[in-house]
Design an enzyme around this catalytic site. Structure first.
Site, PDB file in Angstrom:
ATOM      1  N   HIS A 170       0.852  -1.195   0.000  1.00 52.66           N
ATOM      2  CA  HIS A 170       0.000   0.000   0.000  1.00 52.66           C
ATOM      3  C   HIS A 170       0.883   1.239   0.000  1.00 52.66           C
ATOM      4  O   HIS A 170       1.933   1.248   0.629  1.00 52.66           O
ATOM      5  CB  HIS A 170      -0.903   0.016   1.243  1.00 52.66           C
ATOM      6  CG  HIS A 170      -2.068   0.950   1.096  1.00 52.66           C
ATOM      7  ND1 HIS A 170      -1.981   2.282   1.409  1.00 52.66           N
ATOM      8  CD2 HIS A 170      -3.329   0.741   0.631  1.00 52.66           C
ATOM      9  CE1 HIS A 170      -3.144   2.853   1.147  1.00 52.66           C
ATOM     10  NE2 HIS A 170      -3.979   1.946   0.676  1.00 52.66           N
ATOM     11  N   GLU A 185      -7.799  -5.301   0.246  1.00 48.26           N
ATOM     12  CA  GLU A 185      -8.409  -6.108  -0.800  1.00 48.26           C
ATOM     13  C   GLU A 185      -8.410  -7.607  -0.519  1.00 48.26           C
ATOM     14  O   GLU A 185      -9.251  -8.337  -1.014  1.00 48.26           O
ATOM     15  CB  GLU A 185      -7.689  -5.861  -2.140  1.00 48.26           C
ATOM     16  CG  GLU A 185      -7.632  -4.422  -2.566  1.00 48.26           C
ATOM     17  CD  GLU A 185      -8.951  -3.920  -3.119  1.00 48.26           C
ATOM     18  OE1 GLU A 185     -10.000  -4.247  -2.543  1.00 48.26           O
ATOM     19  OE2 GLU A 185      -8.914  -3.203  -4.122  1.00 48.26           O
TER      20      GLU A 185
END
Ligand code: ACO
Length: 367
Positions: free
Chosen positions: A257, A315
């Site tokens: 990320h 996710e």
């Protein structure tokens, strides 16, 4: 930088650049914390309904019971789709248009029959109707009209599956939608803010945001993340499978990320929500396999990309949770858009309230 020094700086990907002020949400990358309008994501996700979170984002506080009832009525009044949008979805299904493209086209068509006053409510109300209708059309089924007695999240599951969802399923979906409701200046939100900063409209802004969300570096990862777990199949296969991918230089979907350098707090919320749902009647073996894949992936990422702090992002467990709710993988990213819709609109409102055209510079490197 000295505030009087106006020498332009170039930061690829605008990494580390503050490009807006917001009172909506605050992801803290080093601490692994996410606050949404003053509420920790852990509290907000599990306790509130998605209507309450939309009100919180739009008005900066939770609604009173009367305000909440009015908001629900407004959503209910705008949930059905105009015939033009349904025709468009039918045409898209007959050409097997990918789901995110169909959502983009259908959302862009909504200003055909909504007045500017109705648009923001209409966008939130109709996003689940569009996704559910398209989900059914693609499988040769007729779309179902919204159920008059069900709220936002429950209606989505009903319109998709044609059955009343259980309270545990509705809670699981609401936890997901709330978890992804807003997240600082992510790529799709920034896109929406850029579009309204030109004094364009909110339908154009969320249409652009959907385009940005679609990419695998943003909202497009959960389908491939779940496919990866299925392809791995057994715990023993996790390491050879993931090593083979990393040896080829491929990225592991659901990990890494730009902001979080520790485990994404949304992954923590969603892994717990998924565990509860699977324990209450799902395929617990799949959940356990996913945990083993996660552990192996984080270990191998530390080995292959030392110092990068690549951890599980939102996710990975999104995939597991939405699969547990019976959603096919190609509806995962559209469902992310459904969760983010009120947040995108809240950012548009914030941008419009103190607008300055977003217009950075480029550095010329041509001849
Ligand atoms: N698997 C393997 N390697 C990775 C991964 C990954 N998931 N993520 C980053 N890396 C590597 C890169 O290859 C790069 O290595 P290098 O320096 O040897 O070239 C290094 O880590 C840094 O990567 P960047 O691309 O600079 O990191 P960035 O901040 O741009 O990336 C991103 C963030 C796009 C999310 C990235 O981690 C990624 O592609 N992850 C996989 C896709 C994914 O899960 N997307 C969903 C993100 S969550 C969301 O937006 C809702």
């Amino acid at each position: 930088m000295n505030p009087t020094d106006t020498t332009p700086i170039y930061r690829p990907g605008l990494e580390g650049v503050i490009a807006a002020e917001t009172a909506l949400s605050h992801p803290e990358g080093a601490a692994g914390r996410l606050t949404i309008v003053g509420h920790a994501v852990e509290e907000l996700a599990a306790q509130f309904t998605s209507e309450e979170v939309a009100c919180l984002l739009w008005h900066g506080r939770l609604p009173t019971p009367v305000e909440l009832a009015t908001f629900k009525q407004q959503l209910s009044a705008h949930r059905s789709l105009p015939e033009a949008t349904l025709d468009l979805l039918r045409a898209a299904a007959s050409r097997a248009v990918p789901t995110m493209d169909a959502l983009r086209m259908a959302i862009a068509s909504l200003d055909l029959d909504l007045t500017p006053d109705q648009l923001e409510i209409g966008l939130v109300a109709r996003t689940p109707t569009i996704i559910a209708a398209y989900g059914r059309l693609r499988q040769g089924q007729d779309p179902l009209p919204p159920h008059p007695d069900l709220d936002h999240a429950a209606n989505y599951l009903y319109m998709l599956h044609g059955q009343l969802p259980s309270p545990a399923q509705v809670r699981g979906l609401e936890t997901y939608l709330n978890t992804v409701s807003d997240h600082g200046l992510n790529a799709s939100t920034f896109t929406a803010r850029i579009i309204v900063s030109t004094d364009s409209d909110v339908v154009s802004a969320v249409t652009g945001a959907i385009g940005a969300l679609k990419g695998p570096k943003h909202g497009g990862a959960p389908g491939p993340a779940l496919d990866m777990v299925f392809e791995i199949g057994t715990a023993e296969q996790a390491e050879p499978y993931l090593r083979a991918k990393l040896d080829k230089g491929e990225r592991l979907m659901g990990f890494g990320h730009r902001v979080y350098k520790v485990r994404d707090p949304r992954a923590v919320v969603l892994s717990q929500a998924a565990a509860e749902m699977y324990r209450a009647g799902g395929d617990m073996a799949l959940y356990e396999l996913a945990q083993q894949v996660e552990e192996t992936a984080v270990r191998l990422l530390a080995e292959y990309k030392p110092g990068r702090n690549l951890q599980t992002n939102v996710e990975f467990y999104t995939a597991l949770l939405l699969h547990g709710l019976g959603l096919p993988t190609d509806l995962f990213t559209p469902t992310f858009a459904l969760g983010r819709m009120a947040g995108w609109i809240a950012h548009c409102r914030e941008q419009q309230a103190s607008n300055r055209l977003i217009r950075p510079l480029s550095r010329y490197v041509g001849p």
